[in-house]
Scaffold this active site. Sequence first.
Site, mmCIF file in Angstrom:
data_model
loop_
_atom_site.group_PDB
_atom_site.id
_atom_site.type_symbol
_atom_site.label_atom_id
_atom_site.label_comp_id
_atom_site.label_asym_id
_atom_site.label_seq_id
_atom_site.Cartn_x
_atom_site.Cartn_y
_atom_site.Cartn_z
ATOM 1 N N VAL A 150 0.020 -2.582 -4.051
ATOM 2 C CA VAL A 150 -1.357 -2.952 -4.402
ATOM 3 C C VAL A 150 -2.254 -2.572 -3.226
ATOM 4 O O VAL A 150 -1.938 -2.908 -2.075
ATOM 5 C CB VAL A 150 -1.482 -4.467 -4.680
ATOM 6 C CG1 VAL A 150 -2.930 -4.842 -4.989
ATOM 7 C CG2 VAL A 150 -0.551 -4.890 -5.813
ATOM 8 N N PHE A 151 -3.366 -1.880 -3.511
ATOM 9 C CA PHE A 151 -4.310 -1.500 -2.458
ATOM 10 C C PHE A 151 -5.494 -2.464 -2.465
ATOM 11 O O PHE A 151 -6.182 -2.617 -3.471
ATOM 12 C CB PHE A 151 -4.813 -0.070 -2.673
ATOM 13 C CG PHE A 151 -5.778 0.404 -1.625
ATOM 14 C CD1 PHE A 151 -5.334 0.705 -0.348
ATOM 15 C CD2 PHE A 151 -7.131 0.531 -1.909
ATOM 16 C CE1 PHE A 151 -6.223 1.130 0.635
ATOM 17 C CE2 PHE A 151 -8.030 0.963 -0.939
ATOM 18 C CZ PHE A 151 -7.573 1.265 0.340
ATOM 19 N N GLY A 152 -5.714 -3.128 -1.333
ATOM 20 C CA GLY A 152 -6.835 -4.055 -1.186
ATOM 21 C C GLY A 152 -7.887 -3.479 -0.271
ATOM 22 O O GLY A 152 -7.564 -2.909 0.782
ATOM 23 N N TYR A 153 -9.146 -3.626 -0.644
ATOM 24 C CA TYR A 153 -10.237 -3.050 0.145
ATOM 25 C C TYR A 153 -11.374 -4.040 0.390
ATOM 26 O O TYR A 153 -12.313 -3.750 1.125
ATOM 27 C CB TYR A 153 -10.801 -1.798 -0.550
ATOM 28 C CG TYR A 153 -11.236 -2.065 -1.982
ATOM 29 C CD1 TYR A 153 -12.519 -2.507 -2.269
ATOM 30 C CD2 TYR A 153 -10.356 -1.894 -3.040
ATOM 31 C CE1 TYR A 153 -12.913 -2.769 -3.571
ATOM 32 C CE2 TYR A 153 -10.735 -2.152 -4.346
ATOM 33 C CZ TYR A 153 -12.009 -2.591 -4.606
ATOM 34 O OH TYR A 153 -12.383 -2.860 -5.895
ATOM 35 N N GLY A 154 -11.316 -5.205 -0.250
ATOM 36 C CA GLY A 154 -12.350 -6.225 -0.101
ATOM 37 C C GLY A 154 -11.702 -7.573 0.172
ATOM 38 O O GLY A 154 -10.987 -7.735 1.164
ATOM 39 N N GLU A 169 -9.373 -10.397 -11.022
ATOM 40 C CA GLU A 169 -10.246 -9.218 -10.935
ATOM 41 C C GLU A 169 -10.927 -8.841 -12.255
ATOM 42 O O GLU A 169 -11.954 -8.174 -12.243
ATOM 43 C CB GLU A 169 -9.452 -8.009 -10.421
ATOM 44 C CG GLU A 169 -8.779 -8.222 -9.077
ATOM 45 C CD GLU A 169 -9.746 -8.414 -7.927
ATOM 46 O OE1 GLU A 169 -10.906 -7.954 -8.018
ATOM 47 O OE2 GLU A 169 -9.370 -9.048 -6.931
#
Length: 197
Positions: free
Chosen positions: A14-18, A92
């Site tokens: 999983v890519f998290g950016y916030g 989300e």
Amino acid sequence: MDASFDQAAEDLWVFGYGSLIWRPGFDYLERVPANIIGMHRSLCIYSFDHRGTPERPGLVLGLDFGGACRGIAYRVAAKQRAATLAYLRGREQTTAVYRELVRGVWLEGQPDRRVEALCYAVDRGHPQYAGRLTHDRQLHIVRQGHGRSGNNRDYVLATVKAIDAEGFRDAQLHRLATMLHDSHPLPPPLEGEAKEA
């Protein structure tokens, strides 16, 4: 996303950016700084739920197309895949403003390691897509926003603090954080409490 993705037997990335950088909310085996190419972090989504309401929206982050983004890649055990996907969708996708995508991300410190990771990209056709707003407009919206997960200002400042802790900067978000501090200074720390970095 098709059923085969949900039922795959391998670990999930999983890519998290916030907010996933500072509050993932799920168990993971690895947490690695990572880069995604062709998408960038953008405060481009009107929040009608977590950080605002339809009457007084806030602004939250989305992955928008173009550029690049540094964030965090999480490796989730295969046995936790279904529970993690259910959690992420509940968090989300409350208003379906994001598109679930699987994209290649590059794990930092391991230049030959590219993994396929789940990420949440903004749906530009959704009514909550704000596009590119001026800093003054962002400031106005963020200052008014408050939803079931708290106020919008805290969301922006927590994200900037987490990005700083990872050792990189996001020029647009950092500028907004400075404006938020200048327009509404943080209270002094309580006796014995450490000052914010």
